[in-house]
Scaffold this motif. Structure first.
Motif, PDB file in Angstrom:
ATOM      1  N   ASN A  21      56.535  53.150   3.591  1.00 39.05           N
ATOM      2  CA  ASN A  21      58.120  53.049   3.477  1.00 39.05           C
ATOM      3  C   ASN A  21      58.761  54.084   3.725  1.00 39.05           C
ATOM      4  N   ASP A  57      65.332  47.194  -1.169  1.00 37.65           N
ATOM      5  CA  ASP A  57      64.527  48.140  -0.224  1.00 37.65           C
ATOM      6  C   ASP A  57      64.426  49.463  -0.807  1.00 37.65           C
ATOM      7  N   LYS A  59      63.213  53.447   0.960  1.00 36.95           N
ATOM      8  CA  LYS A  59      62.630  54.260   1.908  1.00 36.95           C
ATOM      9  C   LYS A  59      62.650  55.857   1.197  1.00 36.95           C
ATOM     10  N   LYS A  80      59.340  48.034  -4.592  1.00 39.63           N
ATOM     11  CA  LYS A  80      60.108  47.433  -3.541  1.00 39.63           C
ATOM     12  C   LYS A  80      60.059  45.736  -3.635  1.00 39.63           C
TER      13      LYS A  80
END
Ligand code: ZN
Length: 154
Positions: A21, A57, A59, A80
């Protein structure tokens, strides 16, 4: 137990070399939050996409030691797509692993009833960190940053 320690080391190195990620999300709409561990120079930047009470999500970018970066990678995989109450449970379980374990070690007591390692899955690989108190802040950086980000969104 040397084999288990080898396995844990492999998991940490794997996540350090191939972080999951990795990247950025447009912010906004994603929420951007930064964390810094001055003791070691570790940095993480997290992008959180929360919709309808779900961490849709996540990141991450950042740099630092193998413990901080592999912990952020392991964390991203563990949270996630999960509802926020589950995300907070995972954060609590991990932070407990990093604290209860340490105090239990100091008292030389059995502590395996305190944290369900099977539930933590690969995150258990980081439990060895508690033997090195200076590295605990490396391991918890991504988690504290995630919690801060979720609190800012609340
Ligand atoms: Zn570090």
């Amino acid at each position: 137990m040397a084999n288990l320690e080898d396995l844990y080391r492999e998991i940490i190195l794997d996540h350090y070399r191939s972080p999951r990620n990795r990247g950025e999300l447009a912010s906004p709409p994603a929420h951007r939050v930064e964390g810094f561990n001055p003791l070691c120079g570790d940095e993480v930047v997290e992008y959180l996409d929360v919709r309808d009470g779900v961490l849709v999500d996540i990141k991450l970018t950042g740099h630092g030691c193998s413990i901080s970066q592999s912990s952020s990678s392991l964390m991203s995989g563990a949270v996630k797509g999960k509802p926020l109450d589950e995300v907070n449970e995972v954060i609590d379980s991990f932070k407990k692993l990093m604290t209860v374990h340490e105090s239990a070690l100091a008292k030389d007591e059995d502590h395996d009833d305190e944290v369900d390692l099977r539930r933590l899955g690969e995150l258990a690989a980081l439990q060895g960190v508690v033997k090195f108190p200076v590295r605990i802040k490396c391991a918890t950086l991504a988690w504290n940053t995630l919690r801060q980000g979720l609190e800012e969104l609340a």
